[in-house]
Enzyme design. Structure first.
Site, PDB file in Angstrom:
ATOM      1  N   ASN A  89       0.805  -1.226   0.000  1.00 22.74           N
ATOM      2  CA  ASN A  89       0.000   0.000   0.000  1.00 22.74           C
ATOM      3  C   ASN A  89       0.838   1.276   0.000  1.00 22.74           C
ATOM      4  OD1 ASN A  89       0.726  -0.498   2.658  1.00 22.74           O
ATOM      5  ND2 ASN A  89      -1.209   0.201   3.515  1.00 22.74           N
ATOM      6  N   LYS A 112      12.363  -7.587   1.468  1.00 26.97           N
ATOM      7  CA  LYS A 112      11.434  -8.395   0.670  1.00 26.97           C
ATOM      8  C   LYS A 112      10.185  -7.558   0.445  1.00 26.97           C
ATOM      9  CE  LYS A 112       8.000 -11.035   1.238  1.00 26.97           C
ATOM     10  NZ  LYS A 112       7.239 -10.632   0.039  1.00 26.97           N
ATOM     11  N   GLU A 190       4.479  -3.786  12.607  1.00 32.34           N
ATOM     12  CA  GLU A 190       3.477  -2.734  12.442  1.00 32.34           C
ATOM     13  C   GLU A 190       2.328  -3.406  11.698  1.00 32.34           C
ATOM     14  OE1 GLU A 190       1.226  -0.346  10.714  1.00 32.34           O
ATOM     15  OE2 GLU A 190       2.948   0.413   9.587  1.00 32.34           O
ATOM     16  N   CYS A 224      -3.176   1.365   6.684  1.00 31.07           N
ATOM     17  CA  CYS A 224      -3.400   0.741   7.996  1.00 31.07           C
ATOM     18  C   CYS A 224      -3.922   1.735   9.019  1.00 31.07           C
ATOM     19  CB  CYS A 224      -2.131   0.057   8.494  1.00 31.07           C
ATOM     20  SG  CYS A 224      -0.682   1.058   8.262  1.00 31.07           S
ATOM     21  N   GLU A 399       8.249   3.362  14.598  1.00 25.00           N
ATOM     22  CA  GLU A 399       9.060   3.720  13.427  1.00 25.00           C
ATOM     23  C   GLU A 399       9.060   5.225  13.237  1.00 25.00           C
ATOM     24  OE1 GLU A 399       8.754  -0.280  10.732  1.00 25.00           O
ATOM     25  OE2 GLU A 399       7.444   1.367  10.191  1.00 25.00           O
TER      26      GLU A 399
END
Length: 419
Positions: A89, A112, A190, A224, A399
Site C-alpha cells: 500500500n 522483501k 506494524e 493501515c 518507526e
C-alpha cells in the site's frame, strides 16, 4: 556515522531529483492517484533525510560507578543484518521508514517487497547505488506470491539475520513472530489497524467531514491508519452523515491514477474488492442502509464506488474487522463512555481519531483510547518526526521519530575495572 549520514542524505537528494519517475512507478504498480504517489515519494524520501540527521546522534552513556576503581560505559551498536518485509500500500515509504533507521544505525538490510509492488523497491536500489551506498548494504529479494511464505520463513529463521521488521496484516505478523522465536530475533511489527473516528456533539462538523474524507478514502481506503468505523454522537449524527455524503459525491472521483482529476484509484486486486462487497452485503443483511455508493464502479475491474453506510451496529463484519477499502460505516452513539468502549473493544489499536472542541473531553478521550497514535481534530497524522506504531495486536515498536533508530541498536554495557 558521518559517512553513513552523507550517503543517506545523497540517497534522499536523488529521490527528490527523481520524484516524478518514482511516483509514476507507484501509480503503475499500486494504482493510487499520481498526486498521492507524489506525496508518498516526498514522505518516503523524508525518512532518509531524517535518519541521515539522526545517524550522528546515536549517543551512549557514562554511568557513575558504585566502586571507586571502576568506570561504567554504555555503547550502542548495530544489531546486524535486518530483514525488512513490506506491504504494497506504500511501496516506497514502508521501505525507507525502516531502511533509513537501519542504515543510520549501521545495519545492512535484506528487503522483501510485497509481491504486488516490487518495482519501487528495485528503483530505490538503483538510487542507493548512485548515492554510493556500498554493494551488499541494501539488498532486495522480490518474489512471487507462491514463494512469499517460504522466503518469509527463511528470513525469520536464518541465524545470520538479527532483526525482523515487518509491516502487514496481524495474521501474517503472528506467523513471522513464531518463526523469529526460534532464534530469538529482535522484531518490529506494524500490523493491522481498525481505526475508530469519533465525532462528538461538541465537534466542528464541517472540519470533521473534511477529516473523515481524508482519513477514510486516501489510497481508496487501503492504509493501515485509515478510519475503519465512524462513531457519531446522536446530536449531530444526521448533519454529519448528510454533509459527508455530499462531500463524497462532490469531491471524490474514481478513475485511472494517471488522470489528474482522479482521487480514487482501483483496489489492489480482486480479493480486495470481494472483501468490500462481503462487508457491505453483511451490513445490509443486518439492517444497514447504503447512503451512497455500494457497488463496483462502472469502470469495471478492481474499481469500487466510495460507499457510506448508516444504521450500522457493532455486530456487523465491517465494524469487527478491517475492510481495507472505500467503505465508511457510521454507528450512532449516545455518550462519551459508550464511544470509548466501542472504540476500545477491538483487539488491535494502531490509530484513532476524534473531533471535539471540549478541552476536558480532549484530554480524557486522548488518554483513554487504546491506540498508539491519536488524531485530535486531524484526519492525517503521519510524519517523520513522530513515532508511528500501535498497541495490542497492532504491533511492537515504533518507526520514524527519534525512537525509530533504537529498534536497530543493541545496548552494550562495558565495566572498566582495576583503575
Amino acid at each position: 556515522s558521518q559517512e553513513r549520514s552523507a550517503r543517506l542524505r545523497r540517497w534522499y537528494e536523488l529521490m527528490m531529483e527523481n520524484k516524478e519517475e518514482l511516483a509514476r512507478i507507484i501509480t503503475a504498480e499500486n494504482g493510487k492517484p499520481l498526486k498521492e504517489a507524489q506525496g508518498e515519494i516526498v514522505y518516503s524520501a523524508s525518512f532518509l533525510e531524517w535518519f541521515a540527521e539522526e545517524a550522528r546522534r546515536i549517543y551512549g552513556d557514562v554511568i557513575p560507578a558504585s566502586a571507586k576503581d571502576r568506570r561504567v560505559l554504555v555503547l550502542k551498536q548495530p544489531v546486524g543484518v535486518a530483514a525488512i518485509i513490506t506491504p504494497w500500500n506504500f511501496p516506497s515509504a514502508m521501505i525507507t521508514r525502516k531502511v533509513g533507521a537501519a542504515l543510520a544505525a549501521g545495519c545492512t538490510v535484506v528487503v522483501k517487497p510485497a509481491e504486488d509492488t516490487p518495482l519501487s523497491a528495485l528503483a530505490l536500489g538503483e538510487l542507493a547505488n548512485q548515492a554510493g551506498i556500498p554493494a551488499g548494504v541494501y539488498n532486495v529479494v522480490p518474489c512471487s506470491r507462491q514463494q512469499t511464505a517460504a522466503v518469509g520463513e527463511v528470513l525469520c529463521t536464518d541465524p545470520l539475520v538479527s532483526k525482523i521488521s515487518f509491516t502487514g496484516s496481524t495474521a501474517t505478523g503472528k506467523i513471522l513472530l513464531k518463526h523469529a522465536a526460534g532464534t530469538v530475533k529482535r522484531v518490529s511489527m506494524e500490523l493491522g489497524g481498525h481505526a475508530p473516528f469519533i465525532v462528538f456533539d461538541s465537534a466542528n462538523v464541517d472540519r470533521a467531514v473534511a477529516g473523515a474524507l481524508a482519513s477514510k478514502y486516501r489510497n481508496s481506503g487501503q492504509t493501515c491508519v485509515c478510519t475503519n468505523r465512524f462513531l457519531v454522537q446522536k446530536g449531530i449524527h444526521d448533519e454529519f452523515v448528510e454533509k459527508l455524503a455530499k462531500a463524497i459525491e462532490k469531491e471524490l472521483r474514481v478513475g485511472n491514477g494517471f488522470d489528474a482529476k482522479t482521487t480514487q484509484g482501483p483496489l489492489i486486486n480482486e480479493k480486495a474488492v470481494e472483501k468490500v462487497e462481503k462487508h457491505i452485503k453483511d451490513a445490509v443483511s443486518q439492517g444497514a442502509s447504503i447512503v451512497t455508493g455500494g457497488k463496483r464502479h462502472s469502470l469495471g475491474k478492481n474499481f469500487f464506488e466510495p460507499t457510506l453506510l448508516t444504521n450500522v451496529t457493532t455486530k456487523m463484519l465491517c465494524t469487527q474487522e478491517e475492510t481495507f477499502g472505500p467503505l465508511a460505516p457510521v454507528i450512532r452513539f449516545d455518550t462519551e463512555a459508550e464511544a470509548v468502549a466501542i472504540a476500545n473493544a477491538a483487539n488491535v489499536g494502531l490509530a484513532g481519531y476524534f473531533y471535539s472542541q471540549d478541552p476536558a473531553q480532549i484530554w480524557r478521550v486522548a488518554e483513554q483510547l487504546e491506540v498508539g497514535m491519536v488524531g485530535v481534530n486531524e484526519g492525517i497524522i503521519s510524519s517523520v518526526e513522530c513515532p508511528f506504531g500501535g498497541v495490542k495486536e497492532s504491533g511492537l515498536g515504533r518507526e520514524g521519530s527519534k525512537y525509530g533508530i533504537d529498534e536497530y541498536l543493541e545496548i552494550k554495557y562495558v565495566c572498566l575495572g582495576g583503575l
